[in-house]
Design a protein around this motif. Structure first.
Motif, PDB file in Angstrom:
ATOM      1  N   PHE A 122       0.801  -1.206   0.051  1.00 24.80           N
ATOM      2  CA  PHE A 122      -0.114  -0.038   0.115  1.00 24.80           C
ATOM      3  C   PHE A 122       0.897   1.253   0.125  1.00 24.80           C
ATOM      4  CE2 PHE A 122      -3.042  -3.089   1.602  1.00 24.80           C
ATOM      5  CZ  PHE A 122      -4.116  -2.957   0.942  1.00 24.80           C
ATOM      6  N   SER A 123       2.341   1.061  -0.333  1.00 25.54           N
ATOM      7  CA  SER A 123       2.951   2.331  -0.073  1.00 25.54           C
ATOM      8  C   SER A 123       2.509   3.306  -1.396  1.00 25.54           C
ATOM      9  CB  SER A 123       4.419   2.003  -0.211  1.00 25.54           C
ATOM     10  OG  SER A 123       4.635   1.200  -1.505  1.00 25.54           O
ATOM     11  N   ASN A 124       2.298   2.806  -2.565  1.00 27.36           N
ATOM     12  CA  ASN A 124       1.916   3.869  -3.579  1.00 27.36           C
ATOM     13  C   ASN A 124       0.750   4.591  -3.338  1.00 27.36           C
ATOM     14  OD1 ASN A 124       3.996   2.896  -5.046  1.00 27.36           O
ATOM     15  ND2 ASN A 124       2.676   1.268  -6.236  1.00 27.36           N
ATOM     16  N   PHE A 125      -0.285   3.889  -2.729  1.00 28.25           N
ATOM     17  CA  PHE A 125      -1.461   4.689  -2.061  1.00 28.25           C
ATOM     18  C   PHE A 125      -1.163   5.750  -0.888  1.00 28.25           C
ATOM     19  CE2 PHE A 125      -2.966   0.760  -3.835  1.00 28.25           C
ATOM     20  CZ  PHE A 125      -4.133   1.080  -4.600  1.00 28.25           C
ATOM     21  N   ALA A 126      -0.319   5.315  -0.131  1.00 29.69           N
ATOM     22  CA  ALA A 126       0.106   6.110   1.195  1.00 29.69           C
ATOM     23  C   ALA A 126       0.883   7.366   0.453  1.00 29.69           C
ATOM     24  CB  ALA A 126       0.954   5.514   2.127  1.00 29.69           C
ATOM     25  N   ALA A 127       1.811   6.980  -0.526  1.00 31.23           N
ATOM     26  CA  ALA A 127       2.708   8.152  -0.982  1.00 31.23           C
ATOM     27  C   ALA A 127       1.817   9.316  -1.889  1.00 31.23           C
ATOM     28  CB  ALA A 127       3.589   7.518  -2.047  1.00 31.23           C
ATOM     29  N   GLN A 128       0.569   8.741  -2.505  1.00 32.34           N
ATOM     30  CA  GLN A 128       0.063   9.610  -3.240  1.00 32.34           C
ATOM     31  C   GLN A 128      -1.076  10.386  -2.172  1.00 32.34           C
ATOM     32  OE1 GLN A 128      -0.243  10.636  -6.639  1.00 32.34           O
ATOM     33  NE2 GLN A 128       1.973   9.481  -6.089  1.00 32.34           N
ATOM     34  N   LEU A 129      -1.687   9.882  -1.586  1.00 29.56           N
ATOM     35  CA  LEU A 129      -2.330  10.663  -0.322  1.00 29.56           C
ATOM     36  C   LEU A 129      -1.721  11.743   0.649  1.00 29.56           C
ATOM     37  CD1 LEU A 129      -4.777   7.639   1.092  1.00 29.56           C
ATOM     38  CD2 LEU A 129      -5.269   9.465  -0.745  1.00 29.56           C
ATOM     39  N   SER A 130      -0.316  11.354   0.720  1.00 30.53           N
ATOM     40  CA  SER A 130       0.388  12.087   1.369  1.00 30.53           C
ATOM     41  C   SER A 130       1.300  13.275   0.338  1.00 30.53           C
ATOM     42  CB  SER A 130       1.166  11.537   2.318  1.00 30.53           C
ATOM     43  OG  SER A 130       2.434  10.635   1.392  1.00 30.53           O
ATOM     44  N   SER A 131       1.050  13.178  -0.994  1.00 27.34           N
ATOM     45  CA  SER A 131       1.793  14.006  -1.858  1.00 27.34           C
ATOM     46  C   SER A 131       1.047  15.346  -1.794  1.00 27.34           C
ATOM     47  CB  SER A 131       1.754  13.343  -3.105  1.00 27.34           C
ATOM     48  OG  SER A 131       2.395  14.329  -3.964  1.00 27.34           O
ATOM     49  N   ILE A 186      -7.461   5.755  -6.943  1.00 29.68           N
ATOM     50  CA  ILE A 186      -8.222   6.879  -5.949  1.00 29.68           C
ATOM     51  C   ILE A 186      -9.226   7.580  -6.464  1.00 29.68           C
ATOM     52  CG2 ILE A 186      -7.380   8.680  -4.502  1.00 29.68           C
ATOM     53  CD1 ILE A 186      -4.740   7.478  -4.015  1.00 29.68           C
TER      54      ILE A 186
END
Length: 308
Positions: free
Chosen positions: A67-76, A284
């Motif tokens: 889920f690191s890609n989702f976390a990176a986008q949501l925090s970008s 997303i």
């Protein structure tokens, strides 16, 4: 004298053969649509879902990322800016665009020759989005060649902003182009909805002493609410997917005020070659679109009136 003959009923075996034959013909005619749906929608969607949990540059080995890609986008910050710009574009295009289309449709509903006006309003809809963007690029240009700015300066003596380069105004310019290009479709849809309103309701309201404004508020809008609901759902989804006109009108790479979610998906995938991140951003966007649509369907029970 006519002779009546008694036909023998078909056997179960013969009826079964006919049903089987009809089933094969149905499968034959459905096969092209089903194959296209699987090849161009279901398989790419499944691949995007799997790819969202991986890191891949398009050439090398895929690496599991969880889920690191989702976390990176949501925090970008870039993705957050893209979401905010998309929301602003939606808030500008949906209420103003649909409101203007309703007013035009009501005005055209009771005049002669409305078919001609319907065609004229619908022409931008069938025009290439690239051609529309190039035309408005000339109109909204900020230099001496810009039609709008030159006219405003010559007639009113004011110096307007650079609509396509100013981050504070570019989303307004994009909204104007979007409203103009989609206005004809909404007008045609609302005209069709207006023609389904029973004329006896309007006549009854007039006999009760209701004026034009009261008839519009108490009769036209409630009876038109299913059409408004449909157009709202379509307009919101379209604004969430806005990309082509924005990309031609003003490259969002050079203007952060024009970066939408779809451009973020495009940038990550085809400029940065981070296809895992791009797929995560696309999913997303899919979830956001589904959530907004579900909220609209939940709200329709209160605001939409179906004629029983």
């Amino acid at each position: 004298m006519a002779v009546l003959t008694r036909t023998r009923p078909r056997s179960r075996h013969a009826a079964g053969k006919i049903r089987t034959k009809d089933g094969w013909w149905a499968a034959f005619f459905l096969a092209p649509q089903v194959v296209a749906l699987v090849l161009f929608l279901l398989i790419p969607l499944g691949f995007a879902v799997v790819l969202a949990f991986m890191n891949w540059d398009g050439l090398g080995q895929k690496q599991w990322a969880g889920f690191s890609n989702f976390a990176a986008q949501l925090s970008s910050p870039d993705f957050g800016l893209a979401v905010w710009n998309t929301i602003k574009l939606t808030l500008l295009t949906v209420p103003f665009g649909l409101g203007l289309a309703i007013l035009i449709a009501v005005a055209l509903n009771n005049i002669k020759g409305r078919g001609f006006y319907r065609v004229m309003y619908f022409m931008p809809v069938v025009t290439s989005s690239v051609a529309v963007a190039l035309m408005w690029q000339v109109i909204l240009a900020g230099d001496e060649n810009g039609v709008l700015n030159t006219s405003l300066h010559r007639w009113f003596g004011i110096t307007p902003p650079d609509w396509l380069l100013d981050p504070g105004w570019v989303i307004v310019a994009i909204a104007v182009v979007t409203i103009w290009s989609s206005l004809g479709l909404n007008v045609v849809i609302f005209l069709a909805g207006l023609q389904t309103i029973p004329p006896q309701l309007v006549e009854a309201a007039k006999l009760d002493g209701a004026g034009s404004l009261r008839i519009f508020r108490s009769v036209t809008l409630p009876m038109l609410s299913p059409t408004i609901f449909f157009s709202t759902v379509v307009a919101v989804i379209s604004s969430f997917q806005a990309f082509d006109q924005i990309y031609v009108l003003v490259d969002p790479k050079d203007n952060e005020g024009a970066r939408t979610i779809v451009f973020q998906v495009y940038k990550l995938g085809f400029r940065d070659f981070q296809f895992g991140m791009s797929s995560a951003a696309a999913l997303i966007l899919l979830v956001l679109t589904l959530l907004v649509t579900l909220v609209q369907f939940a709200a329709q029970k209160r605001f939409v009136h179906y004629d029983s």
